[in-house]
Write a protein that holds these residues in place. Structure first.
Motif, PDB file in Angstrom:
ATOM      1  N   CYS A 186      99.869  16.440  69.875  1.00  0.00           N
ATOM      2  CA  CYS A 186     101.348  16.321  69.606  1.00  0.00           C
ATOM      3  C   CYS A 186     101.644  14.847  69.501  1.00  0.00           C
ATOM      4  CB  CYS A 186     102.079  16.894  70.936  1.00  0.00           C
ATOM      5  SG  CYS A 186     101.699  15.671  72.288  1.00  0.00           S
ATOM      6  N   ASN A 187     100.651  13.965  69.584  1.00  0.00           N
ATOM      7  CA  ASN A 187     101.156  12.590  69.149  1.00  0.00           C
ATOM      8  C   ASN A 187     100.680  12.172  67.933  1.00  0.00           C
ATOM      9  OD1 ASN A 187     102.234  11.995  71.774  1.00  0.00           O
ATOM     10  ND2 ASN A 187     100.034  11.401  72.468  1.00  0.00           N
ATOM     11  N   ILE A 188     100.540  13.166  66.855  1.00  0.00           N
ATOM     12  CA  ILE A 188     100.083  13.017  65.618  1.00  0.00           C
ATOM     13  C   ILE A 188     101.109  13.753  64.614  1.00  0.00           C
ATOM     14  CG2 ILE A 188      98.612  13.523  63.609  1.00  0.00           C
ATOM     15  CD1 ILE A 188      96.471  13.904  65.627  1.00  0.00           C
ATOM     16  N   ASP A 189     101.796  12.621  63.801  1.00  0.00           N
ATOM     17  CA  ASP A 189     102.896  13.141  62.600  1.00  0.00           C
ATOM     18  C   ASP A 189     101.807  13.672  61.361  1.00  0.00           C
ATOM     19  OD1 ASP A 189     104.489  13.761  60.561  1.00  0.00           O
ATOM     20  OD2 ASP A 189     105.711  12.000  61.458  1.00  0.00           O
ATOM     21  N   PHE A 190     101.702  14.831  61.318  1.00  0.00           N
ATOM     22  CA  PHE A 190     100.891  15.553  60.322  1.00  0.00           C
ATOM     23  C   PHE A 190     101.221  15.074  58.873  1.00  0.00           C
ATOM     24  CE2 PHE A 190      98.945  17.286  63.827  1.00  0.00           C
ATOM     25  CZ  PHE A 190      97.502  17.473  63.801  1.00  0.00           C
ATOM     26  N   LYS A 191     102.618  14.773  58.813  1.00  0.00           N
ATOM     27  CA  LYS A 191     103.394  14.442  57.428  1.00  0.00           C
ATOM     28  C   LYS A 191     102.965  12.995  57.064  1.00  0.00           C
ATOM     29  CE  LYS A 191     107.083  17.774  57.812  1.00  0.00           C
ATOM     30  NZ  LYS A 191     108.643  17.967  57.762  1.00  0.00           N
ATOM     31  N   THR A 192     103.105  12.382  57.916  1.00  0.00           N
ATOM     32  CA  THR A 192     102.890  10.702  57.731  1.00  0.00           C
ATOM     33  C   THR A 192     101.629  10.301  58.153  1.00  0.00           C
ATOM     34  OG1 THR A 192     103.885  10.060  59.665  1.00  0.00           O
ATOM     35  CG2 THR A 192     105.330  10.555  57.911  1.00  0.00           C
ATOM     36  N   LYS A 194     101.013   9.340  61.239  1.00  0.00           N
ATOM     37  CA  LYS A 194     101.428   8.410  62.342  1.00  0.00           C
ATOM     38  C   LYS A 194     100.862   8.752  63.364  1.00  0.00           C
ATOM     39  CE  LYS A 194     105.528   5.752  64.241  1.00  0.00           C
ATOM     40  NZ  LYS A 194     106.879   5.568  64.148  1.00  0.00           N
ATOM     41  N   TYR A 207     101.010   2.440  67.663  1.00  0.00           N
ATOM     42  CA  TYR A 207     101.169   3.050  66.751  1.00  0.00           C
ATOM     43  C   TYR A 207      99.999   2.718  65.793  1.00  0.00           C
ATOM     44  CZ  TYR A 207     105.329   5.608  68.145  1.00  0.00           C
ATOM     45  OH  TYR A 207     106.215   6.240  68.868  1.00  0.00           O
ATOM     46  N   LYS A 219      92.876  18.332  60.473  1.00  0.00           N
ATOM     47  CA  LYS A 219      93.639  19.482  60.354  1.00  0.00           C
ATOM     48  C   LYS A 219      92.713  20.630  60.342  1.00  0.00           C
ATOM     49  CE  LYS A 219      97.824  18.155  57.911  1.00  0.00           C
ATOM     50  NZ  LYS A 219      98.547  17.864  56.468  1.00  0.00           N
TER      51      LYS A 219
END
Length: 357
Positions: A186-192, A194, A207, A219
């Motif tokens: 949940c701590n991964i922003d899969f778009k950026t 981050k 970060y 992924k």
């Protein structure tokens, strides 16, 4: 979030220790290891009534500071550090206390940084032959050649999925051992790309950004774990107990085994997971030099990425690397952090050397 462990203290310093730990935790620190060291100090005071006087006098502190026959210099330093901070706390509330001097650290072995070609060969092996090695159970300490159970095959299948990704994550991001194993999905922003790293060294958050190609591998790994019906909050779950993340010690052992198998024991050096963090630093600096970037400007960014409190902590990494390119050596010589007769940076020690006490 790490669980806070409550310890009980019974010496004449108990109230001060409890208040100090409470203040640290109120500031956002988990402070479990330090609280345990203080519990040991508290027990030592009770066992030695002559020192259990309710004060941190010079006599008391130096007696606690004395290195034991069964411990290393660094182990001694770890147990002394919380008592040093306790003394500073007591001074801040008006109680006269002796602050233990900082002691010389034990020199670490120099880390071997593999070449780019070695890493290419290693990751090719990981993606092809090492999976068969794991599925055969050759990494197991059990010397009996039994047919593996379905559960054992299931656990090994999870390792085949996870290890190639976590090894690359260490290499691409320069993470500490437990920083990678304890990543929450949940701590991964899969778009950026981050990524939030929680409760890292010093109980700090920071970060970092995962490269796009690495993010694609992550992924793909998550998809395969779902196919294995492994559901967990952790990015790298333990297949045996998905409520927990993969064990860092086991990851280190698998990495060492994989490296030795890859090079058929013919490699002159076997790097460690920690060595991959050093490799990340050396390669990043080398790339910046090749691109003509100003290291005085870039290294503070690198320091922040690594989670270092100061830039000088980043420079110490060069002390622990066997081979540095001439351009990096020249830069460090200009900063007066490197001498021609040494491998790298040498941090000044305090005048009082208590390493043999």
């Amino acid at each position: 979030m790490s669980r806070v462990v409550q310890y009980k203290y019974h010496s004449m310093l108990a109230s001060h220790i409890e208040a100090f730990v409470k203040e640290k935790r109120a500031s956002g620190f988990i402070y479990n290891n330090e609280a345990k060291f203080l519990r040991n100090f508290d027990s030592w005071l009770i066992e030695n009534p002559a020192y259990n006087i309710g004060l941190l006098s010079k006599e008391v502190v130096l007696a606690w500071l004395k290195k034991r026959k069964t411990e290393s210099i660094n182990s001694r330093n770890y147990r002394v550090a919380p008592v040093r901070l306790l003394a500073k706390y007591m001074l801040s509330i008006g109680i006269d206390s002796y602050v233990a001097p900082k002691c010389k650290k034990e020199p670490r072995d120099l880390h071997y940084v593999p070449s780019i070609d070695e890493f290419k060969q290693f990751f090719l092996y990981i993606d092809t032959d090492f999976s068969d090695f794991i599925m055969q159970g050759s990494c197991s300490n059990n010397k009996r050649s039994r047919k593996p159970s379905l559960h054992q095959l299931y656990l090994r299948s999870a390792l085949v999925v996870e290890l190639p990704v976590i090894f690359r994550l260490y290499y691409c991001l320069g993470l500490r051992l437990n920083e990678a194993t304890s990543i929450k999905t949940c701590n991964i922003d899969f778009k950026t790309g981050k990524l939030l790293l929680e409760q890292t060294k010093g109980d700090k958050h920071r970060y970092v950004f995962i490269p796009k190609d690495m993010l694609s591998l992550v992924k793909r790994m998550l998809t395969k774990l779902l196919e294995l019906k492994i559901f967990s909050d952790w990015l790298f779950p333990s297949a045996n107990n998905p409520a927990k993340h993969i064990n860092g010690v086991n990851v280190s052992q698998y990495f060492r085994t994989a490296w030795i198998k890859c090079f058929n024991n013919n490699s002159k050096h076997t790097p460690t997971i920690r060595g991959l963090r050093h490799a990340f630093v050396v390669f990043r600096i080398t790339i910046w030099l090749t691109e003509g970037k100003d290291l005085n400007v870039m290294i503070p960014y690198l320091s922040r990425h690594l989670g270092h409190a100061t830039v000088n902590e980043t420079y110490t990494y060069f002390q622990q690397v066997k081979h540095l390119c001439p351009a990096v050596k020249q830069f460090l010589e200009q900063k007066q952090l490197f001498t021609k007769d040494s491998y790298g940076y040498h941090a000044p020690y305090e005048k009082e050397d208590l390493s043999t006490n």
